[in-house]
Write a protein that holds these residues in place. Structure first.
Motif, short mmCIF file in Angstrom:
data_model
loop_
_atom_site.label_atom_id
_atom_site.label_comp_id
_atom_site.label_asym_id
_atom_site.label_seq_id
_atom_site.Cartn_x
_atom_site.Cartn_y
_atom_site.Cartn_z
N PHE A 128 -30.54 2.02 -12.87
CA PHE A 128 -29.70 2.58 -13.93
C PHE A 128 -30.30 3.91 -14.34
N SER A 129 -29.44 4.91 -14.50
CA SER A 129 -29.86 6.22 -14.97
C SER A 129 -29.24 6.48 -16.34
N SER A 130 -30.09 6.77 -17.32
CA SER A 130 -29.58 7.11 -18.65
C SER A 130 -29.24 8.59 -18.76
N ASP B 103 -28.17 -4.51 -20.08
CA ASP B 103 -29.40 -4.63 -20.86
C ASP B 103 -29.72 -3.32 -21.58
N HIS B 104 -29.55 -2.21 -20.89
CA HIS B 104 -29.77 -0.89 -21.50
C HIS B 104 -28.79 -0.69 -22.66
N ALA B 105 -27.53 -1.05 -22.43
CA ALA B 105 -26.51 -0.90 -23.47
C ALA B 105 -26.88 -1.71 -24.71
N ALA B 106 -27.28 -2.95 -24.51
CA ALA B 106 -27.63 -3.82 -25.64
C ALA B 106 -28.79 -3.24 -26.45
N LYS B 107 -29.78 -2.68 -25.77
CA LYS B 107 -30.93 -2.08 -26.47
C LYS B 107 -30.51 -0.89 -27.32
N ASN B 108 -29.39 -0.28 -26.95
CA ASN B 108 -28.92 0.92 -27.65
C ASN B 108 -27.70 0.65 -28.52
N GLY B 109 -27.42 -0.62 -28.77
CA GLY B 109 -26.33 -0.97 -29.68
C GLY B 109 -24.94 -0.77 -29.13
N VAL B 110 -24.81 -0.73 -27.81
CA VAL B 110 -23.51 -0.54 -27.17
C VAL B 110 -23.01 -1.90 -26.66
N ARG B 111 -21.78 -2.21 -26.96
CA ARG B 111 -21.19 -3.48 -26.54
C ARG B 111 -20.36 -3.26 -25.27
#
Length: 133
Positions: A27-29, A100-108
């Motif tokens: 995954f690339s942010s 998992d990255h989304a969840a850590k950043n508050g994205v649903r």
């Protein structure tokens, strides 16, 4: 990088914008620096969508689970080849890492397909609600 040799897994893992898991999913942010191609354009699109800082991202048509079945316009015996069914585990691994990255950043992340394989990685089905006109 365009026009240059492909980066090794070790080089990719050392980048501050990259997360990778032991299966090789990534995954690339920072899509401006590159995105992982995980067997479906949905994997690349998700990396761009997460970079927008949206609070919710919905999946439509990322079914995967029925990819080897005839499409609505096809008949049994006359089905166009799709490599999606064979890439299911790879696709789901990339999306799970992005989830998992989304969840850590508050994205649903929301799955709007009742037959989607996304359910197997915890993205349960949520019907789209149409507003009354």
């Amino acid at each position: 990088p365009y026009g240059a040799p492909r980066r090794s897994s070790e080089t990719l893992a050392s980048l501050d914008c990259v997360s990778m898991d032991p299966t090789g999913a990534g995954f690339s942010s920072d899509p401006d620096r590159g995105v992982f191609q995980g067997g479906s354009v949905a994997v690349s699109a998700l990396q761009f969508a997460l970079a927008t800082r949206a609070t919710e991202i919905g999946f439509l048509g990322v079914d995967i689970a029925n990819a080897d079945a005839p499409r609505f316009y096809e008949t049994a015996g006359e089905v166009a080849f799709s490599g999606i069914a064979g890439a299911e585990r790879r696709i789901l691994a990339h999306i799970a890492l992005a989830r998992d990255h989304a969840a850590k950043n508050g994205v649903r992340l929301v799955n709007h397909s009742a037959v989607s394989a996304l359910r197997s990685i915890g993205l349960d089905y949520k019907a789209l609600v149409q507003s009354a006109s």
